[in-house]
Design a protein around this motif. Structure first.
Motif, PDB file in Angstrom:
ATOM      1  N   LYS A   1      92.627 -56.214 -26.718  1.00 47.22           N
ATOM      2  CA  LYS A   1      93.116 -56.257 -25.234  1.00 47.22           C
ATOM      3  C   LYS A   1      93.400 -54.928 -24.706  1.00 47.22           C
ATOM      4  O   LYS A   1      92.867 -54.575 -23.574  1.00 47.22           O
ATOM      5  CB  LYS A   1      94.356 -57.356 -25.272  1.00 47.22           C
TER       6      LYS A   1
ATOM      7  N   VAL B   1      89.851 -53.097 -24.037  1.00 49.16           N
ATOM      8  CA  VAL B   1      89.283 -53.675 -23.036  1.00 49.16           C
ATOM      9  C   VAL B   1      90.131 -52.898 -21.663  1.00 49.16           C
ATOM     10  O   VAL B   1      89.425 -52.535 -21.092  1.00 49.16           O
ATOM     11  CB  VAL B   1      89.440 -55.185 -22.758  1.00 49.16           C
TER      12      VAL B   1
ATOM     13  N   GLU C   1      88.366 -50.473 -18.997  1.00 43.45           N
ATOM     14  CA  GLU C   1      88.183 -50.693 -17.691  1.00 43.45           C
ATOM     15  C   GLU C   1      88.926 -49.480 -16.873  1.00 43.45           C
ATOM     16  O   GLU C   1      88.567 -49.196 -15.645  1.00 43.45           O
ATOM     17  CB  GLU C   1      88.668 -51.839 -17.415  1.00 43.45           C
TER      18      GLU C   1
ATOM     19  N   TRP D   1      83.051 -55.147 -21.670  1.00 41.65           N
ATOM     20  CA  TRP D   1      82.431 -56.495 -21.895  1.00 41.65           C
ATOM     21  C   TRP D   1      82.056 -56.941 -23.372  1.00 41.65           C
ATOM     22  O   TRP D   1      82.511 -58.035 -23.672  1.00 41.65           O
ATOM     23  CB  TRP D   1      81.035 -56.311 -21.266  1.00 41.65           C
TER      24      TRP D   1
ATOM     25  N   ARG E   1      85.518 -57.647 -24.589  1.00 47.22           N
ATOM     26  CA  ARG E   1      86.135 -58.768 -24.178  1.00 47.22           C
ATOM     27  C   ARG E   1      85.312 -60.047 -24.510  1.00 47.22           C
ATOM     28  O   ARG E   1      86.311 -61.237 -24.640  1.00 47.22           O
ATOM     29  CB  ARG E   1      85.798 -58.711 -22.455  1.00 47.22           C
TER      30      ARG E   1
END
Length: 168
Positions: free
Chosen positions: A104, A107, A111, A148, A151
């Motif tokens: 998490k 990710v 981002e 991605w 995720r």
């Protein structure tokens, strides 16, 4: 010797500032990813250990490209942990989270770097700085793909089932 590459001093300074934030985000994400590579445990150990190594190695190689672009624009590249922490939008991890929490955080980190690259791209594009824009476009692609790939590790397969229900 003065720099005369068709980009004003003012614009080069703005681009270098934006790239410095990109460098800081990239470095903090590199460090976090490498830390998680060393400390991941659990049933997904081998998958994550390998994936994290690929990602931190790619980040490490990108750091030089970003710093060298800052230098080519005539500005010093930041190079201290203190400065990176000041410039970065990514928070350092001080503990050892669970594997799921590592995913998490990575990710979110990937981002964040993509958002920083996108903001820097606007500055470079406005100044007609194609080499910086190209570098940032490549970085966005890498970070969006990495986000991605991380995720999907958090998915439970429910979306595939939902898709099948919708087709009945």
């Amino acid at each position: 010797m003065a720099i005369d590459i068709g980009i004003s001093d003012k614009d080069r300074a703005k681009i270098a500032e934006a790239l410095s934030k990109m460098l800081a985000d990239s470095y903090i994400l590199y460090l976090k990813t490498h830390n998680f590579h060393w400390n991941v445990t659990g049933p997904m150990f081998q998958t994550l250990h390998s994936m994290f190594m690929v990602q931190y190695t790619e980040l490490w190689n990108a750091l030089d490209l970003i710093a060298e672009r800052i230098r080519a624009l005539g500005h010093p590249a930041p190079g201290s942990y203190k400065r990176y922490v000041q410039l970065s939008s990514i928070k350092e991890e001080e503990g050892v989270p669970s594997a799921t929490e590592m995913i998490k955080q990575l990710v979110a980190g990937q981002e964040a770097v993509a958002r920083t690259a996108r903001a820097a791209f606007k500055v470079a594009d406005a100044a007609n700085d194609q080499p910086t824009a190209d570098l940032l476009t490549q970085r966005m692609e890498v970070h969006e793909k990495n986000a991605w790939m991380l995720r999907v590790l958090l998915e439970d397969g429910g979306s595939a089932k939902a898709g099948k229900k919708g087709r009945k």
